[in-house]
Each structure stands twice: as C-alpha cells, then as structure tokens.
Design a protein around this motif. Structure first.
Motif, PDB file in Angstrom:
ATOM      1  N   GLN A   4      80.608  44.749 114.837  1.00 18.49           N
ATOM      2  CA  GLN A   4      79.745  45.716 114.150  1.00 18.49           C
ATOM      3  C   GLN A   4      80.421  47.080 114.073  1.00 18.49           C
TER       4      GLN A   4
ATOM      5  N   VAL B 155      83.224  46.822 111.447  1.00 19.77           N
ATOM      6  CA  VAL B 155      82.694  46.867 110.077  1.00 19.77           C
ATOM      7  C   VAL B 155      82.302  48.295 109.708  1.00 19.77           C
TER       8      VAL B 155
ATOM      9  N   LYS C 109      83.899  47.359  99.145  1.00 18.28           N
ATOM     10  CA  LYS C 109      84.259  46.509 100.279  1.00 18.28           C
ATOM     11  C   LYS C 109      85.647  45.930 100.069  1.00 18.28           C
TER      12      LYS C 109
ATOM     13  N   GLN D  99      87.136  43.630 105.101  1.00 21.51           N
ATOM     14  CA  GLN D  99      85.765  43.911 105.524  1.00 21.51           C
ATOM     15  C   GLN D  99      84.859  42.725 105.234  1.00 21.51           C
TER      16      GLN D  99
ATOM     17  N   GLU E 128      82.680  40.719 107.984  1.00 23.60           N
ATOM     18  CA  GLU E 128      81.231  40.581 107.834  1.00 23.60           C
ATOM     19  C   GLU E 128      80.814  39.112 107.877  1.00 23.60           C
TER      20      GLU E 128
END
Length: 212
Positions: free
Chosen positions: A9, A12, A39, A43, A47
């Motif tokens: 997290q 990201v 993005k 990334q 994710e």
C-alpha cells in the motif's frame, strides 16, 4: 499477510504520487476538483498483487470466522450478545476493526444459527440485546451501582467486593439478561447473584487461558 499488504500500500501510494505530481499540493494533500490519474505499468502490477493479497486475507478471515461461529454454536442453542454499532467501532478504531471485521462475523453467526434452526429440532436463538437498558459494562449485579468506565479500564472493581475482568464479567451478566413486563431486555440482578457463586473461579480460569 498484513505487513506485506501495508508495504505494498505504501509502495502504491509512492508510485501514485510520482506519476501524478500535479494532483498534489506542496503539503502532500490531494488537490480538490476533478483530476486525471495516470498509472504506470509497474503500479498496475503492484495494485494487482495487492488486490490478490487482500482477497486471500479476506478468504482466510472468513474461514476463521466460520470456524469460530461453528464452535460457538456447538456450545449451546442460545447465544446472547450486546447489539452494538460496528460502523461506530470502525470510526473509533479504524483499520483494527476493518481487519478483524466483527460485523461480518456476526452476520455469519446469524446465518449459521438460522441454518441450524431449520435443520435441527432444537431452535437456535441469537439474542442481541441493546446496551442502553442493560449497561453490562457499567453495572454491578451485587450492589446495583452503575459506574461509567472509560475503554482503558479493563477491570470491574466495585466497593462491594466484586472484582472481575471487564469483558468476562459482562459476558457472565449477559447470561442473566431477560425481558421485563414491557418487553425490554434488562439485567436480572437476583438471578445474577444466585449464579455468581463459583463463577468467580471460572472467570479467573478463563482469564488465565486468554493470557496464555
């Protein structure tokens, strides 16, 4: 998996900030208004990995909830619990409540109780009573004194001599909650005084198991 989830997290978030510097104020807060978010391929991969970890964690939590609900149902056919707002818990304790999902557990317990009720001759009851009329965490069954306690106070220590761990004591009092003439759930103090003999030792044993 929680440490790995938190690490991803943060990663990201760093990538999102690096890919969209114009969407943030100098103090790091997201700007107001409509924005376009870019993005990178890296990334997107992070994710996807994060989503898979969260899916596995949710599945594992659901499995543990199911096991605990089955164990509780094996102990008896009347389950008593305080009716509380789990949304309010999440506002107060945030990610800790989100991680443990007590509201989801109660939903699983109710569903399993209904299924057991349909399949078995003995009815299974999940009795959720309001805290406003019972006040289990504040009342003393012996002298009737109602004393507010902050969440940091984990022991019920009354001047009349009743001493017990707060949560275990509330659980004992829950077994003595009954409906009055008006249909309200209230604590039957006389019944609690009758049952208290010997319960103190059992609560101490339960606390010892929890501590271990």
């Amino acid at each position: 998996r929680q440490k790995e989830i938190r690490r991803l997290q943060r990663k990201v978030d760093r990538q999102r900030r690096a890919n969209n510097p114009d969407n943030y104020n100098p103090n790091g807060i997201v700007k107001k208004g409509a924005k376009r978010w870019r993005k990178s391929q890296r990334q997107r991969r992070i994710e996807a990995r994060l989503a898979e970890l969260q899916r596995k964690q949710a599945a594992h939590r659901k499995s543990l909830h199911g096991q605990l609900a089955n164990h509780i149902l094996s102990l008896g056919n009347i389950i008593k619990t305080e009716k509380v707002s789990y949304k309010a818990f999440q506002r107060m304790f945030g990610k800790s409540v989100q991680f443990r999902a007590p509201g989801t557990f109660m939903s699983i317990l109710r569903r399993k109780a209904e299924s057991a009720d349909e399949a078995d001759a003995n009815p299974v009851l999940v009795d959720e009573f309001p805290t406003r009329t019972t006040k289990l965490s504040r009342v003393c069954h012996n002298c009737g004194q109602v004393k507010p306690k902050s969440l940091s106070v984990r022991w019920h220590d009354c001047e009349c001599g009743i001493v017990a761990q707060r949560d275990l004591y509330s659980a004992f009092l829950a077994t003595c909650v009954e409906e009055d003439a008006d249909g309200r759930s209230v604590l039957n103090a006389d019944l609690a005084r009758q049952r208290w003999s010997g319960v103190d030792t059992r609560l101490q044993a339960a606390l010892s198991c929890v501590s271990q």
